[in-house]
Write a protein that holds these residues in place. Structure first.
Motif, short mmCIF file in Angstrom:
data_model
loop_
_atom_site.label_atom_id
_atom_site.label_comp_id
_atom_site.label_asym_id
_atom_site.label_seq_id
_atom_site.Cartn_x
_atom_site.Cartn_y
_atom_site.Cartn_z
N LEU A 21 0.86 -1.17 0.00
CA LEU A 21 0.00 0.00 0.00
C LEU A 21 0.90 1.24 0.00
N ARG A 22 0.57 2.18 -0.87
CA ARG A 22 1.35 3.41 -0.94
C ARG A 22 0.47 4.54 -1.45
N ARG A 23 0.93 5.77 -1.21
CA ARG A 23 0.21 6.93 -1.74
C ARG A 23 0.25 6.88 -3.27
N ALA A 24 -0.85 7.27 -3.86
CA ALA A 24 -0.95 7.27 -5.32
C ALA A 24 -0.10 8.39 -5.91
N LEU A 25 0.46 8.11 -7.05
CA LEU A 25 1.22 9.08 -7.82
C LEU A 25 0.41 9.49 -9.05
N PRO A 26 0.71 10.63 -9.64
CA PRO A 26 -0.02 11.01 -10.86
C PRO A 26 0.01 9.91 -11.93
N SER A 27 1.11 9.19 -12.00
CA SER A 27 1.23 8.12 -12.99
C SER A 27 0.32 6.93 -12.71
N ALA A 86 -8.10 4.27 -11.94
CA ALA A 86 -9.42 4.42 -12.55
C ALA A 86 -9.88 3.10 -13.15
N GLY A 87 -8.97 2.36 -13.76
CA GLY A 87 -9.32 1.06 -14.32
C GLY A 87 -9.79 0.08 -13.26
N VAL A 88 -9.13 0.09 -12.10
CA VAL A 88 -9.57 -0.76 -10.99
C VAL A 88 -10.97 -0.35 -10.57
N TRP A 89 -11.20 0.94 -10.42
CA TRP A 89 -12.52 1.44 -10.02
C TRP A 89 -13.58 0.97 -11.02
N GLU A 119 -6.54 12.43 -0.49
CA GLU A 119 -5.57 11.46 0.03
C GLU A 119 -5.88 10.10 -0.59
N THR A 120 -5.21 9.81 -1.68
CA THR A 120 -5.48 8.60 -2.45
C THR A 120 -4.35 7.60 -2.26
N TRP A 121 -4.73 6.37 -1.98
CA TRP A 121 -3.79 5.27 -1.76
C TRP A 121 -4.06 4.19 -2.80
N VAL A 122 -3.02 3.47 -3.17
CA VAL A 122 -3.18 2.33 -4.07
C VAL A 122 -2.54 1.10 -3.44
N ALA A 123 -3.06 -0.06 -3.86
CA ALA A 123 -2.44 -1.34 -3.55
C ALA A 123 -1.74 -1.77 -4.83
N GLU A 124 -0.45 -2.02 -4.70
CA GLU A 124 0.36 -2.39 -5.85
C GLU A 124 0.89 -3.80 -5.63
N ALA A 125 0.57 -4.69 -6.56
CA ALA A 125 1.02 -6.07 -6.46
C ALA A 125 2.36 -6.22 -7.17
N ALA A 126 3.23 -7.00 -6.56
CA ALA A 126 4.53 -7.26 -7.18
C ALA A 126 4.32 -7.88 -8.55
N GLY A 127 5.00 -7.33 -9.53
CA GLY A 127 4.91 -7.86 -10.87
C GLY A 127 3.63 -7.47 -11.61
N ASP A 184 0.27 -4.25 -11.83
CA ASP A 184 -0.04 -2.83 -11.70
C ASP A 184 -0.83 -2.63 -10.41
N VAL A 185 -1.54 -1.56 -10.35
CA VAL A 185 -2.42 -1.24 -9.23
C VAL A 185 -3.58 -2.24 -9.19
N VAL A 186 -3.84 -2.80 -8.00
CA VAL A 186 -4.92 -3.79 -7.85
C VAL A 186 -5.99 -3.32 -6.86
N GLY A 187 -5.79 -2.13 -6.28
CA GLY A 187 -6.77 -1.58 -5.35
C GLY A 187 -6.57 -0.09 -5.19
N VAL A 188 -7.64 0.59 -4.77
CA VAL A 188 -7.56 2.04 -4.57
C VAL A 188 -8.45 2.43 -3.40
N MET A 189 -7.96 3.36 -2.59
CA MET A 189 -8.72 3.89 -1.46
C MET A 189 -8.52 5.39 -1.44
N VAL A 190 -9.61 6.13 -1.20
CA VAL A 190 -9.54 7.58 -1.12
C VAL A 190 -10.12 8.02 0.21
N LEU A 191 -9.36 8.83 0.93
CA LEU A 191 -9.80 9.40 2.19
C LEU A 191 -9.95 10.90 2.02
N GLU A 192 -10.96 11.44 2.68
CA GLU A 192 -11.16 12.89 2.72
C GLU A 192 -11.53 13.24 4.16
#
Length: 154
Positions: free
Chosen positions: A10-16, A22-25, A58-66, A68-76
């Motif tokens: 889990l890490r903070r989302a980057l512009p990239s 969005a695809g996960v969503w 405050e957007t976070w993503v779950a990134e799986a090894a090998g 791309d992004v497999v999850g997203v969470m947004v806090l406000e």
């Protein structure tokens, strides 16, 4: 190798990350809520991630090894605004980790909305100590879908 065998970070989302998040969503929404009409096109959802969610919230993503992004969470603030997982990654503890992170980031409490038709989400949030406090007819959301307000207090 099964999904659960891979490392997920889990890490903070980057512009990239905007396109992948969005695809996960989009995939998650389609899989979990097939009867709910989305008021926004796929391109509008992608623009929202690119121009609002990732740079402003405050957007976070779950990134799986090998992978791309497999999850997203947004806090406000105390609002858990978004929590979506790629359909093939459900049931592997990523949602649990996102909720734990949200509680850590907002130790005074959290609140969220989920659609009434989303029974799996109800069970998930209730398992994490959230309580349903309000049901609506959906007139207050863009989808016009009846929803439920959940609150967690420590």
């Amino acid at each position: 190798m099964k999904n659960s065998d891979r490392t997920v970070r889990l890490r903070r989302a980057l512009p990239s990350d905007a396109e992948a998040a969005a695809g996960v969503w989009l995939r998650s929404f389609a899989a979990a809520l097939p009867g709910v009409v989305r008021p926004r096109s796929d391109d509008e959802v992608r623009d929202y991630f690119r121009h609002v969610l990732i740079p402003v919230r405050e957007t976070w993503v779950a990134e799986a090894a090998g992978e791309d992004v497999v999850g997203v969470m947004v806090l406000e603030g105390e609002e858990l605004d978004q929590l979506y997982l790629a359909p093939e990654w459900r049931g592997h503890g990523i949602g649990d980790r996102f909720v734990a992170l949200a509680k850590e980031r907002s130790p005074g409490g959290l609140a969220l909305w989920t659609f009434q038709v989303n029974a799996p989400a109800h069970r998930f949030y209730e398992r994490h100590g959230f309580a349903a406090v309000r049901w609506t007819d959906g007139s207050g959301n863009e989808e016009r879908e009846p929803d439920v307000r959940y609150v967690w207090r420590p």
